[in-house]
Design a protein around this motif. Structure first.
Motif, PDB file in Angstrom:
ATOM      1  N   TYR A  47       1.047  -1.231   0.032  1.00 15.84           N
ATOM      2  CA  TYR A  47       0.019   0.080   0.096  1.00 15.84           C
ATOM      3  C   TYR A  47       0.745   1.196  -0.046  1.00 15.84           C
ATOM      4  O   TYR A  47       0.698   2.177  -0.247  1.00 15.84           O
ATOM      5  N   LYS A  48       2.126   1.097   0.143  1.00 16.79           N
ATOM      6  CA  LYS A  48       3.189   2.156   0.417  1.00 16.79           C
ATOM      7  C   LYS A  48       3.010   3.491  -0.881  1.00 16.79           C
ATOM      8  O   LYS A  48       2.576   4.142  -0.923  1.00 16.79           O
ATOM      9  N   VAL A  49       2.774   2.701  -1.836  1.00 19.25           N
ATOM     10  CA  VAL A  49       2.532   3.475  -3.242  1.00 19.25           C
ATOM     11  C   VAL A  49       1.655   4.547  -3.290  1.00 19.25           C
ATOM     12  O   VAL A  49       1.566   5.201  -3.826  1.00 19.25           O
ATOM     13  N   TYR A  50       0.951   4.406  -2.949  1.00 18.20           N
ATOM     14  CA  TYR A  50      -0.724   4.539  -2.831  1.00 18.20           C
ATOM     15  C   TYR A  50      -0.574   6.070  -2.074  1.00 18.20           C
ATOM     16  O   TYR A  50      -0.866   7.053  -1.706  1.00 18.20           O
ATOM     17  N   PHE A  51       0.648   5.809  -0.663  1.00 21.35           N
ATOM     18  CA  PHE A  51       0.652   6.754   0.104  1.00 21.35           C
ATOM     19  C   PHE A  51       1.560   7.518   0.244  1.00 21.35           C
ATOM     20  O   PHE A  51       1.650   8.806   0.316  1.00 21.35           O
ATOM     21  N   GLU A  52       2.172   7.407  -0.836  1.00 22.91           N
ATOM     22  CA  GLU A  52       3.833   8.154  -1.829  1.00 22.91           C
ATOM     23  C   GLU A  52       2.322   9.483  -3.077  1.00 22.91           C
ATOM     24  O   GLU A  52       2.937  10.344  -3.150  1.00 22.91           O
ATOM     25  N   PHE A  53       1.104   8.728  -3.410  1.00 18.22           N
ATOM     26  CA  PHE A  53       0.614  10.198  -4.236  1.00 18.22           C
ATOM     27  C   PHE A  53      -0.199  11.208  -3.533  1.00 18.22           C
ATOM     28  O   PHE A  53      -0.379  12.036  -4.047  1.00 18.22           O
ATOM     29  N   ILE A  54      -0.682  10.620  -1.676  1.00 20.51           N
ATOM     30  CA  ILE A  54      -1.407  11.581  -0.849  1.00 20.51           C
ATOM     31  C   ILE A  54      -0.976  12.661  -1.269  1.00 20.51           C
ATOM     32  O   ILE A  54      -1.501  13.681  -1.581  1.00 20.51           O
ATOM     33  N   PRO A  55       0.301  13.332  -1.010  1.00 14.75           N
ATOM     34  CA  PRO A  55       0.579  14.903  -0.827  1.00 14.75           C
ATOM     35  C   PRO A  55       0.612  15.590  -2.014  1.00 14.75           C
ATOM     36  O   PRO A  55       0.007  16.654  -1.766  1.00 14.75           O
ATOM     37  N   TRP A  56       0.115  14.925  -3.053  1.00 19.12           N
ATOM     38  CA  TRP A  56       1.181  15.367  -4.015  1.00 19.12           C
ATOM     39  C   TRP A  56      -0.928  15.962  -5.072  1.00 19.12           C
ATOM     40  O   TRP A  56      -1.282  16.541  -5.340  1.00 19.12           O
ATOM     41  N   PHE A  57      -2.220  14.566  -4.169  1.00 19.59           N
ATOM     42  CA  PHE A  57      -3.131  15.001  -4.010  1.00 19.59           C
ATOM     43  C   PHE A  57      -3.871  16.015  -3.845  1.00 19.59           C
ATOM     44  O   PHE A  57      -4.511  17.375  -3.924  1.00 19.59           O
ATOM     45  N   LEU A  58      -2.702  16.255  -2.312  1.00 21.38           N
ATOM     46  CA  LEU A  58      -3.339  17.238  -0.941  1.00 21.38           C
ATOM     47  C   LEU A  58      -3.196  18.516  -1.674  1.00 21.38           C
ATOM     48  O   LEU A  58      -4.256  19.609  -1.734  1.00 21.38           O
ATOM     49  N   PHE A  59      -1.440  18.585  -2.265  1.00 22.30           N
ATOM     50  CA  PHE A  59      -1.575  19.713  -3.146  1.00 22.30           C
ATOM     51  C   PHE A  59      -2.472  20.293  -4.482  1.00 22.30           C
ATOM     52  O   PHE A  59      -2.630  21.381  -4.408  1.00 22.30           O
ATOM     53  N   LEU A  60      -2.960  19.139  -5.069  1.00 21.09           N
ATOM     54  CA  LEU A  60      -3.963  19.684  -5.781  1.00 21.09           C
ATOM     55  C   LEU A  60      -5.433  19.797  -5.554  1.00 21.09           C
ATOM     56  O   LEU A  60      -6.048  21.446  -6.077  1.00 21.09           O
ATOM     57  N   LEU A  61      -5.786  19.819  -4.404  1.00 20.28           N
ATOM     58  CA  LEU A  61      -7.050  19.811  -3.452  1.00 20.28           C
ATOM     59  C   LEU A  61      -6.838  21.576  -2.612  1.00 20.28           C
ATOM     60  O   LEU A  61      -7.620  22.521  -3.102  1.00 20.28           O
ATOM     61  N   ASP A  65      -8.543  24.862  -3.909  1.00 18.38           N
ATOM     62  CA  ASP A  65      -9.091  25.689  -2.674  1.00 18.38           C
ATOM     63  C   ASP A  65      -9.077  27.646  -3.344  1.00 18.38           C
ATOM     64  O   ASP A  65      -9.725  27.823  -2.806  1.00 18.38           O
ATOM     65  N   LEU A  66      -7.851  27.550  -3.610  1.00 20.75           N
ATOM     66  CA  LEU A  66      -7.625  28.898  -2.786  1.00 20.75           C
ATOM     67  C   LEU A  66      -8.092  29.210  -4.247  1.00 20.75           C
ATOM     68  O   LEU A  66      -8.199  30.944  -4.824  1.00 20.75           O
ATOM     69  N   PHE A  67      -8.439  28.473  -5.488  1.00 21.64           N
ATOM     70  CA  PHE A  67      -8.934  28.931  -6.839  1.00 21.64           C
ATOM     71  C   PHE A  67     -10.216  29.310  -6.757  1.00 21.64           C
ATOM     72  O   PHE A  67     -10.314  30.656  -6.538  1.00 21.64           O
ATOM     73  N   ILE A  68     -10.858  28.745  -5.578  1.00 21.02           N
ATOM     74  CA  ILE A  68     -12.600  29.178  -5.365  1.00 21.02           C
ATOM     75  C   ILE A  68     -12.294  30.265  -4.781  1.00 21.02           C
ATOM     76  O   ILE A  68     -13.263  31.217  -4.940  1.00 21.02           O
ATOM     77  N   ASP A  87      -3.169  30.471   3.927  1.00 21.44           N
ATOM     78  CA  ASP A  87      -3.054  29.111   3.382  1.00 21.44           C
ATOM     79  C   ASP A  87      -2.147  29.415   1.603  1.00 21.44           C
ATOM     80  O   ASP A  87      -1.176  28.003   1.354  1.00 21.44           O
ATOM     81  N   ILE A  88      -2.421  30.679   1.174  1.00 26.12           N
ATOM     82  CA  ILE A  88      -0.732  29.971  -0.694  1.00 26.12           C
ATOM     83  C   ILE A  88       0.748  30.272  -0.006  1.00 26.12           C
ATOM     84  O   ILE A  88       1.003  29.091  -0.169  1.00 26.12           O
ATOM     85  N   LEU A  89       1.088  30.377   1.064  1.00 23.98           N
ATOM     86  CA  LEU A  89       1.792  29.974   1.557  1.00 23.98           C
ATOM     87  C   LEU A  89       2.118  28.215   1.975  1.00 23.98           C
ATOM     88  O   LEU A  89       3.402  27.332   1.915  1.00 23.98           O
ATOM     89  N   LEU A  90       0.944  27.954   2.787  1.00 22.15           N
ATOM     90  CA  LEU A  90       1.075  26.518   3.382  1.00 22.15           C
ATOM     91  C   LEU A  90       1.168  25.642   2.195  1.00 22.15           C
ATOM     92  O   LEU A  90       1.597  24.819   1.991  1.00 22.15           O
ATOM     93  N   THR A  91       0.265  26.189   1.143  1.00 26.76           N
ATOM     94  CA  THR A  91       0.056  25.687  -0.037  1.00 26.76           C
ATOM     95  C   THR A  91       1.302  25.181  -0.942  1.00 26.76           C
ATOM     96  O   THR A  91       1.728  24.229  -1.570  1.00 26.76           O
ATOM     97  N   ILE A  92       1.715  25.734  -1.201  1.00 28.29           N
ATOM     98  CA  ILE A  92       3.091  26.648  -1.624  1.00 28.29           C
ATOM     99  C   ILE A  92       4.143  25.557  -1.109  1.00 28.29           C
ATOM    100  O   ILE A  92       5.488  24.428  -1.440  1.00 28.29           O
ATOM    101  N   LEU A  93       4.612  25.304   0.405  1.00 36.25           N
ATOM    102  CA  LEU A  93       5.248  24.604   0.850  1.00 36.25           C
ATOM    103  C   LEU A  93       5.202  23.865   0.772  1.00 36.25           C
ATOM    104  O   LEU A  93       6.279  22.632   1.243  1.00 36.25           O
ATOM    105  N   ILE A  94       3.911  23.006   0.563  1.00 38.16           N
ATOM    106  CA  ILE A  94       4.006  21.526   0.825  1.00 38.16           C
ATOM    107  C   ILE A  94       4.936  19.920  -0.395  1.00 38.16           C
ATOM    108  O   ILE A  94       6.263  19.564  -0.245  1.00 38.16           O
TER     109      ILE A  94
END
Length: 138
Positions: A47-61, A65-68, A87-94
């Motif tokens: 399952y580890k491979v699935y958890f590697e994508f979570i930060p990038w999905f989080l960044f996308l969401l 959120d910022l766009f909305i 919010d902008i700063l935390l999104t950029i930091l991911i």
């Protein structure tokens, strides 16, 4: 405006769920970053491979959120920056901070490479000194 607020709530719930999964992933697979010898939440290694994508999905969401929110404030950039700067700063930091979890193994590789290099240099200097000493002695 009601629809935008509903969309923000749904997006916030999705972000919250991804954050929970991200923490579970850290506690299952990256537990050594916390100085723990065994995972707190044992999950199969497959399952580890699935958890590697979570930060990038989080960044996308978070980007969505910022766009909305930008649309919600009527595309007023100065007000948007003033109100949502954190919010902008935390999104950029991911994407900046997430790869840092790979630094610990990188530091180990660097240290072992440096150790090997130092060992080689010691051998090289030893060889050079004793060859020079042999030439002077002869």
């Amino acid at each position: 405006m009601q629809e935008v607020q509903k969309l923000l709530i749904v997006n916030d719930l999705a972000i919250f769920a991804l954050l929970i999964f991200l923490v579970i992933g850290f506690l299952s697979y990256d537990y050594d970053l916390f100085g723990i010898s065994e995972p707190i939440i044992p999950l199969p290694k497959e399952y580890k491979v699935y958890f590697e994508f979570i930060p990038w999905f989080l960044f996308l969401l978070l980007s969505i959120d910022l766009f909305i929110k930008y649309l919600y404030v009527g595309r007023d950039l100065s007000y948007f920056l003033k109100k949502y700067w954190i919010d902008i700063l935390l999104t950029i930091l991911i994407p900046v901070l997430f790869p840092l979890k790979f630094i610990k193994p990188s530091v180990k590789i660097y240290k072992s490479t440096k150790l090997a290099k130092s060992g080689y240099k010691i051998f090289q200097k030893y060889d050079k000194i004793f060859k020079l000493k042999k030439k002077q002695g002869m």
